[in-house]
Design an enzyme around this catalytic site. Structure first.
Site, PDB file in Angstrom:
ATOM      1  N   ASP A   1       0.857  -1.188   0.000  1.00  0.00           N
ATOM      2  CA  ASP A   1       0.000   0.000   0.000  1.00  0.00           C
ATOM      3  C   ASP A   1       0.896   1.241   0.000  1.00  0.00           C
ATOM      4  OD1 ASP A   1       0.866   0.369   2.616  1.00  0.00           O
ATOM      5  OD2 ASP A   1      -1.110   0.228   3.533  1.00  0.00           O
TER       6      ASP A   1
ATOM      7  N   CYS B   1       2.756  -3.542   4.121  1.00  0.00           N
ATOM      8  CA  CYS B   1       1.950  -2.349   4.401  1.00  0.00           C
ATOM      9  C   CYS B   1       2.669  -1.612   5.536  1.00  0.00           C
ATOM     10  CB  CYS B   1       0.488  -2.699   4.699  1.00  0.00           C
ATOM     11  SG  CYS B   1       0.193  -3.664   6.199  1.00  0.00           S
TER      12      CYS B   1
ATOM     13  N   THR C   1       2.333  -1.892   8.879  1.00  0.00           N
ATOM     14  CA  THR C   1       2.735  -2.841   9.922  1.00  0.00           C
ATOM     15  C   THR C   1       2.978  -4.249   9.392  1.00  0.00           C
ATOM     16  OG1 THR C   1       0.430  -3.401  10.299  1.00  0.00           O
ATOM     17  CG2 THR C   1       1.373  -1.635  11.679  1.00  0.00           C
TER      18      THR C   1
ATOM     19  N   HIS D   1       8.393 -24.923   8.804  1.00  0.00           N
ATOM     20  CA  HIS D   1       7.303 -25.598   9.521  1.00  0.00           C
ATOM     21  C   HIS D   1       5.918 -25.347   8.919  1.00  0.00           C
ATOM     22  CE1 HIS D   1       9.668 -25.928  13.580  1.00  0.00           C
ATOM     23  NE2 HIS D   1      10.321 -26.435  12.549  1.00  0.00           N
TER      24      HIS D   1
ATOM     25  N   HIS E   1       4.533 -31.596  10.382  1.00  0.00           N
ATOM     26  CA  HIS E   1       4.271 -30.246   9.861  1.00  0.00           C
ATOM     27  C   HIS E   1       3.252 -30.299   8.714  1.00  0.00           C
ATOM     28  CE1 HIS E   1       7.178 -28.622  12.513  1.00  0.00           C
ATOM     29  NE2 HIS E   1       8.196 -29.243  11.961  1.00  0.00           N
TER      30      HIS E   1
END
Ligand code: RB5
Length: 151
Positions: free
Chosen positions: A8, A65, A67, A98, A134
């Protein structure tokens, strides 16, 4: 290897840096994000990138973005996507080993340029273990997607 990238307005600068860096390393990078600093809604870029990853158009995705959180939530709404927010290289490595994550997310307001480069290098250079435990857990996540309520 073909990589998709999405961002963004908060991450346009870092997106450009990472694109240039990966191209210099020989990756083909497809840009699904905004190139502007004007306000841009991250779910738009997230959906386009996530669909490109889910369909196999690109092998892995990078979503940035402010965060890394909003764009990761949006990416994870697309079936088959395992997007992980990382701000340390241990998480970037383990989410490949994993979780077989296919999109790495981080925040342009959280990580600096050098850490961002280390994150993508670690993510792209680490392969899934294919350990039974996994894979079983990933299959359980896929089962959750398939059980989702549809109106
Ligand atoms: C945009 O201001 C900001 O909310 C966005 O980049 C992101 O951090 C959301 O999770």
């Amino acid at each position: 290897m073909k990589i998709g990238i999405a961002n963004d307005h908060a991450a346009t600068q870092l997106k450009n840096t990472i694109m240039e860096y990966l191209q210099g390393e020989g990756y083909e990078v497809v840009n699904f994000g905004t190139n502007s600093l004007e306000s841009f809604d991250y779910p738009v870029a997230a959906e386009t990138l996530a669909n490109a990853v889910a369909s196999g158009e690109v092998e892995f995705g990078i979503a940035i973005c402010g965060t890394g959180v909003g764009i990761s939530i949006a990416c994870n709404k697309v079936k088959g996507i395992r997007a992980c927010v990382c701000s340390d290289t241990t998480s970037a490595k383990l989410t490949r080993l994993h979780n077989n994550a296919n999109i790495i997310c981080f925040g342009a307001r959280i990580v600096g340029e050098e850490l961002a480069k280390d994150l993508v290098d670690t993510f792209l250079e680490t392969s899934f273990t294919h350990d039974e435990r996994h894979q079983r857990r990933i299959d359980m996540i896929t089962d959750i997607e398939n059980r989702q309520y549809k109106a």
